[in-house]
Design a protein around this motif. Structure first.
Motif, short mmCIF file in Angstrom:
data_model
loop_
_atom_site.label_atom_id
_atom_site.label_comp_id
_atom_site.label_asym_id
_atom_site.label_seq_id
_atom_site.Cartn_x
_atom_site.Cartn_y
_atom_site.Cartn_z
N PHE A 25 0.83 -1.21 0.00
CA PHE A 25 0.00 0.00 0.00
C PHE A 25 0.87 1.26 0.00
N ILE A 26 1.96 1.23 0.75
CA ILE A 26 2.80 2.44 0.82
C ILE A 26 3.58 2.62 -0.48
N VAL A 27 3.95 1.51 -1.12
CA VAL A 27 4.63 1.61 -2.42
C VAL A 27 3.67 2.23 -3.44
N GLU A 28 2.45 1.72 -3.45
CA GLU A 28 1.45 2.25 -4.39
C GLU A 28 1.15 3.71 -4.08
N ALA A 29 1.06 4.05 -2.78
CA ALA A 29 0.79 5.43 -2.38
C ALA A 29 1.91 6.35 -2.85
N ALA A 30 3.16 5.91 -2.72
CA ALA A 30 4.29 6.75 -3.11
C ALA A 30 4.29 6.98 -4.62
N ILE A 31 4.00 5.92 -5.38
CA ILE A 31 4.03 6.08 -6.84
C ILE A 31 2.90 6.99 -7.30
N THR A 32 1.69 6.78 -6.77
CA THR A 32 0.58 7.63 -7.23
C THR A 32 0.72 9.07 -6.74
N SER A 33 1.39 9.27 -5.59
CA SER A 33 1.47 10.61 -5.02
C SER A 33 2.67 11.42 -5.51
N LEU A 34 3.74 10.72 -5.91
CA LEU A 34 4.97 11.44 -6.24
C LEU A 34 5.28 11.44 -7.74
N VAL A 35 4.79 10.43 -8.46
CA VAL A 35 5.05 10.36 -9.90
C VAL A 35 3.81 10.92 -10.62
N ARG A 36 3.97 12.04 -11.26
CA ARG A 36 2.83 12.69 -11.91
C ARG A 36 2.46 11.97 -13.20
N PRO A 37 1.23 12.18 -13.66
CA PRO A 37 0.82 11.59 -14.94
C PRO A 37 1.74 12.00 -16.10
N THR A 38 2.43 13.15 -15.96
CA THR A 38 3.32 13.60 -17.03
C THR A 38 4.77 13.14 -16.81
N ASP A 39 5.03 12.47 -15.68
CA ASP A 39 6.38 11.98 -15.37
C ASP A 39 6.62 10.60 -15.97
N LYS A 40 7.83 10.09 -15.74
CA LYS A 40 8.16 8.74 -16.22
C LYS A 40 9.04 8.05 -15.18
N LEU A 41 8.66 6.84 -14.86
CA LEU A 41 9.35 6.08 -13.82
C LEU A 41 10.22 4.99 -14.44
N LEU A 42 11.46 4.91 -13.98
CA LEU A 42 12.35 3.79 -14.35
C LEU A 42 12.47 2.87 -13.14
N ALA A 95 9.74 17.52 -1.97
CA ALA A 95 8.97 16.62 -2.85
C ALA A 95 7.53 16.49 -2.37
N ILE A 96 7.31 16.37 -1.07
CA ILE A 96 5.93 16.21 -0.59
C ILE A 96 5.19 17.54 -0.73
N ALA A 97 5.91 18.65 -0.52
CA ALA A 97 5.24 19.96 -0.63
C ALA A 97 4.74 20.18 -2.06
N ALA A 98 5.40 19.55 -3.03
CA ALA A 98 5.02 19.73 -4.43
C ALA A 98 4.00 18.70 -4.91
N ALA A 99 3.52 17.85 -3.99
CA ALA A 99 2.71 16.70 -4.41
C ALA A 99 1.21 16.91 -4.25
N LYS A 100 0.79 18.12 -4.02
CA LYS A 100 -0.65 18.38 -3.83
C LYS A 100 -1.43 18.06 -5.11
N GLY A 101 -2.46 17.23 -4.92
CA GLY A 101 -3.35 16.94 -6.05
C GLY A 101 -2.80 15.97 -7.08
N VAL A 102 -1.65 15.37 -6.82
CA VAL A 102 -1.06 14.46 -7.81
C VAL A 102 -1.70 13.08 -7.76
N SER A 103 -2.00 12.59 -6.56
CA SER A 103 -2.49 11.22 -6.40
C SER A 103 -3.82 10.98 -7.11
N SER A 104 -3.93 9.82 -7.77
CA SER A 104 -5.21 9.46 -8.38
C SER A 104 -6.11 8.75 -7.37
N SER A 105 -5.58 8.49 -6.19
CA SER A 105 -6.33 7.77 -5.16
C SER A 105 -6.58 8.68 -3.97
N LEU A 106 -7.75 8.58 -3.38
CA LEU A 106 -8.05 9.38 -2.19
C LEU A 106 -7.34 8.81 -0.95
#
Ligand SMILES: *Cc1c(COP(=O)(O)O)cnc(C)c1O
Length: 368
Positions: free
Chosen positions: A66-83, A209-220
């Motif tokens: 759950f925390i892995v999923e939370a970090a990815i949805t909250s920190l990686v934006r839809p316009t970003d790319k994860l390796l 990073a967290i301060a910049a993460a407002k509204g990024v997550s697709s999950s509530l």
């Protein structure tokens, strides 16, 4: 003596009696006593890796995934790319999570017995400027392999990208120093090297990073920004917290401090691993990994011979009070024995005696 089984698993694992005892009461989640306990939890988690000046601790209900999923949805934006750097099942799981979330994701893969190579990571970052985040599994619990965190963190930072570290099976024992290693988010859970009970994960996220993460997550419910704002605004959890799990984890963190912190815990685990490995090798079992890449967290063994029957071996050991773990490798047949939890060298000595007895007395071989 406790009649509970000895869990030789990577978590849930054997906990101390004091840790379990800390759960024997009720807490109101919005009561001052629990708010104080939550603050102690958050402060202790940061202190374990010297993140007080740079990171914030964000606990979240649920298992480690759950925390892995939370970090990815909250920190990686839809316009970003994860390796994702993958050499086992937990790296593959991060790829799957990113895919399901609809985030752009690419992977670099290594065989399950090979560590991630920092130079190849650097090359990949040069080749693809769109990559914004890199995800690494510190100790790949699939095999027990330790990936080289420090050089990878350095290379990712040199190329100006963010590093997400799945430290689920390393946090609390293996060194993670946020004062010297550039890591955007460290992810771990209550029930591995911290020796708490299962039920919560946490992220240590860089303040910027967290301060910049407002509204990024697709999950509530998995939104780490909102979860963090909740703690910062009134010290409370947004949604029902696992109060007993928190109480047990705070107690377990005090025990970790009393033991001498992560370096002392690592010494105990190494002692456990050495006792296990030398005993098993004497009984004819071979380790899957080269010692150079083996973390003293969980050991993967090859079957003793072609006719070795893991189910029978497991049952015979369980009947003697020792619970071991199936293998998770994609190719080779294997089984695993965890070295973490509230156990010491004496427990592993008794395990080896039990393994020896099982091999002598019962038939752990399939009929030809
Ligand atoms: C345990 C673990 C997880 C999370 O697994 P859960 O079953 O969701 O707790 C993630 N990554 C690694 C490396 C792990 O060892």
């Amino acid at each position: 003596m406790s009649r509970d089984p000895i869990l030789l698993t990577p978590g849930p694992l054997t906990t101390r009696l004091e840790t379990r005892r800390a759960m024997l009461r009720d807490w109101g989640s919005r009561d001052a006593a629990f708010i104080t306990m939550t603050a102690e939890l958050r402060q202790r988690l940061l202190a374990l890796c010297r993140g007080e000046g740079s990171h914030v601790a964000i606990p979240l209900q649920g298992s480690g995934t759950f925390i892995v999923e939370a970090a990815i949805t909250s920190l990686v934006r839809p316009t970003d790319k994860l390796l994702v750097l993958a050499n086992g099942a937990y790296g593959e799981r991060m790829i799957e999570i990113a895919r399901r979330l609809g985030r752009a994701v690419v992977a670099l893969r290594w065989p399950e017995d090979r560590p991630v190579e920092p130079e190849r990571v650097g090359e990949a970052l040069v080749a693809d400027p769109a990559i914004s985040h890199v995800a690494l599994v510190h100790c790949e619990t699939t095999s027990g392999l330790l990936n080289p965190l420090e050089p990878i963190a350095k290379i990712v930072a040199q190329h100006g990208r963010a590093l997400l570290l799945d430290a689920m099976s390393s946090f609390g024992a293996l060194e993670i120093d946020l004062a010297t290693m550039p890591i955007t988010a460290v992810l771990a859970s209550s029930n591995k090297c911290l020796e708490g009970v299962p039920g919560l994960g946490f992220a240590l996220v860089e303040q910027t990073a967290i301060a910049a993460a407002k509204g990024v997550s697709s999950s509530l419910s998995l939104d780490l920004y909102d979860q963090w704002r909740g703690f910062e605004s009134n010290g409370q959890w947004r949604f029902t917290p696992p109060v007993q799990v928190v109480a047990a984890l705070v107690e377990a963190l005090r025990s970790l401090e009393a033991e001498g912190g992560p370096p002392a815990r690592l010494r105990r685990y190494r002692d456990n691993f050495d006792t296990l490995a030398s005993g098993m090798q004497r009984l004819g079992f071979r380790l899957f990994l080269d010692p150079a890449v083996q973390a003293p967290i969980i050991a993967t063994f090859h079957p003793r011979d072609d006719r070795f029957d893991f189910e029978r071996f497991y049952a015979a050991l369980a009947a003697r009070g020792f619970v071991i773990y199936p293998g998770k490798l994609t190719r080779a047949e294997s089984f695993r024995i965890g070295c973490i939890g509230a156990l010491d060298r004496g427990d592993f000595g008794r395990l080896i005696t039990a393994v020896e007895a099982v091999l002598k007395e019962s038939d752990v071989r399939r009929s030809a």
